[in-house]
Motif scaffolding. Structure first.
Motif, PDB file in Angstrom:
ATOM      1  N   ARG A  32      41.236  33.353  33.331  1.00  8.83           N
ATOM      2  CA  ARG A  32      41.608  34.441  34.249  1.00  8.83           C
ATOM      3  C   ARG A  32      42.989  34.995  33.907  1.00  8.83           C
ATOM      4  NH1 ARG A  32      40.712  37.057  39.122  1.00  8.83           N
ATOM      5  NH2 ARG A  32      38.558  36.409  38.990  1.00  8.83           N
ATOM      6  N   ASP A  70      38.646  28.828  37.934  1.00 12.84           N
ATOM      7  CA  ASP A  70      39.351  29.576  38.957  1.00 12.84           C
ATOM      8  C   ASP A  70      39.227  28.868  40.316  1.00 12.84           C
ATOM      9  OD1 ASP A  70      40.824  31.917  39.038  1.00 12.84           O
ATOM     10  OD2 ASP A  70      39.299  32.836  40.303  1.00 12.84           O
ATOM     11  N   GLU A  72      38.957  29.839  43.336  1.00 13.03           N
ATOM     12  CA  GLU A  72      37.970  30.395  44.287  1.00 13.03           C
ATOM     13  C   GLU A  72      36.536  30.278  43.790  1.00 13.03           C
ATOM     14  OE1 GLU A  72      40.265  33.930  43.718  1.00 13.03           O
ATOM     15  OE2 GLU A  72      41.529  32.146  43.881  1.00 13.03           O
ATOM     16  N   ASP A  73      36.393  29.825  42.564  1.00 14.85           N
ATOM     17  CA  ASP A  73      35.063  29.767  41.953  1.00 14.85           C
ATOM     18  C   ASP A  73      34.394  28.455  42.351  1.00 14.85           C
ATOM     19  OD1 ASP A  73      32.936  29.875  40.200  1.00 14.85           O
ATOM     20  OD2 ASP A  73      34.153  30.672  38.552  1.00 14.85           O
ATOM     21  N   ASP A  75      31.678  27.186  40.923  1.00 12.64           N
ATOM     22  CA  ASP A  75      30.963  26.576  39.791  1.00 12.64           C
ATOM     23  C   ASP A  75      31.801  25.414  39.242  1.00 12.64           C
ATOM     24  OD1 ASP A  75      29.662  26.111  37.232  1.00 12.64           O
ATOM     25  OD2 ASP A  75      28.752  28.081  37.485  1.00 12.64           O
ATOM     26  N   ASP A 354      35.792  38.293  35.122  1.00 14.46           N
ATOM     27  CA  ASP A 354      36.400  37.012  34.797  1.00 14.46           C
ATOM     28  C   ASP A 354      37.827  37.135  34.271  1.00 14.46           C
ATOM     29  OD1 ASP A 354      34.050  35.479  35.369  1.00 14.46           O
ATOM     30  OD2 ASP A 354      33.205  36.507  33.650  1.00 14.46           O
TER      31      ASP A 354
END
Ligand SMILES: [Zn+2]
Ligand SMILES: [Zn+2]
Ligand SMILES: [Zn+2]
Length: 358
Positions: A32, A70, A72-73, A75, A354
């Motif tokens: 990012r 990241d 907030e991600d 995954d 991304d």
């Protein structure tokens, strides 16, 4: 690729590093922010309420990745690892090693694509669209072909075995064969479908590369059966490129990625070539500006200079030429077409979800 520094002590680090050799901190690349994050062991410890940097699950559990995810991600895998849909069985250490090499090359490809402004995922089509990878290690009696089909790039993982790959390189009389080169080539097939097929550029593509509706299977059979056309060097970057217009495009695309990635590194390192004689290769990094957006003429003249230096240095070390290719005017016209295709895609596309806006 640009060069990186440890975010804690500012020491120079490689993109593949997992630890800073100066301050000893663990490192993770953030796709990012496009930087190498040094991890503060206290902020990262189990005692901390939340780890300061979320590491990719393949970093923590398999040791085959060095990227961050990241915050907030949700995954567990990083942007690069989540693109892989098939991995080899992990009972054997050798398989893990092959997989690691493939992922390492893939991460460089992903960063190169993002730097060029090419979306790696397709947010308009949903999370499952975009480019994907299958890293397959052939089991007994099984054949795995490296190739691309509808967004999925398959790599025969034995290509990551140096001995086997070198044997294949010699067998096919190729001057260059690398895992990264394979992945760059196959990504070319994917982006052809996305950026050229049925686009206003399709006609110009055919004028330069030929009619891709020619029988593909037959073309490859001929290439491997009777060998490339004798005059391939006059109009193609490689013998394989002369087998079919799709392969010509993919080979040229791969070279464009070699060129932009390597020039960015040369510039990032502060390389400058000011020859004694006016007519000799010259490389002035300030002329390049932002490599991924430089005019084509500047890129190509800089590339001549850098490959001249690369090959000369390789010879000094008793190695084969690092860039064993000749770019004649026909090949340069094809590279220009790739350059223009990418520039158009960058200008008309939406920013990749991304990557932070530059
Ligand atoms: Zn450091
Ligand atoms: Zn990862
Ligand atoms: Zn191909």
């Amino acid at each position: 690729m640009k060069i990186f520094h440890c975010s804690h002590c500012q020491h120079l680090v490689f993109f593949e590093n997992t630890q800073c050799v100066q301050c000893g901190r663990q490192l993770a690349y953030s796709p990012r922010s496009d930087e190498m994050l040094a991890i503060d062991p206290e902020a990262q410890s189990d005692a901390a309420p939340e780890p300061a940097v979320r590491l990719c699950q393949n970093y923590v559990e398999q040791g085959i990745c060095n990227w961050a995810v990241d915050p907030e991600d949700d995954d567990p895998l990083c942007l690069s690892c989540r693109l892989t849909r098939v991995i080899p069985p992990l009972q054997h250490l050798q398989s893990v090693g092959l997989w690691q090499r493939a992922e390492t090359a893939k991460r460089r490809l992903v960063v190169n694509l993002l730097a060029l402004g090419l979306p790696v995922r397709d947010s308009t089509l949903g999370a499952n669209d975009g480019i994907h990878f299958e890293f397959k290690e052939p089991q007994a009696g099984q054949v795995v072909l490296t190739g691309h089909h509808e967004g999925t790039i398959t790599l025969n993982l034995l290509e990551a075995d140096d001995v086997l790959r070198e044997r294949l390189r010699a067998h096919f009389a190729e001057p260059y064969r690398t895992v990264l080169g394979h992945l760059r080539h196959e990504s070319g097939h994917y982006y052809w479908e996305r950026l050229v097929k049925n686009s206003p550029r399709h006609g110009d593509f055919r004028s330069l590369f030929g009619d891709e509706s020619a029988d593909y299977r037959l073309a490859l059979e001929q290439h491997y059966g009777i060998g490339p056309r004798e005059d391939w060097a006059e109009g193609y970057i490689s013998a394989y490129a002369s087998s079919h217009p799709w392969e010509d495009w993919a080979e040229t695309w791969a070279h464009y990625l070699h060129m932009t990635d390597t020039l960015e590194t040369a510039q990032g390192c502060g390389l400058s070539m000011q020859p004694q004689r006016e007519d000799e290769p010259r490389f002035l990094p300030e002329e390049l500006g932002q490599v991924m957006q430089s005019p084509f003429e500047t890129l190509i003249s800089s590339w001549f200079a850098v490959t001249y230096l690369l090959n000369n240095l390789s010879r000094g070390l008793g190695l084969a030429d690092a860039y064993p290719f000749v770019l004649n005017s026909t090949v340069i016209a094809k590279l220009r077409f790739v350059h223009d295709t990418i520039a158009l895609a960058r200008e008309s596309g939406t920013p990749d979800p991304d990557r932070e806006a530059a």
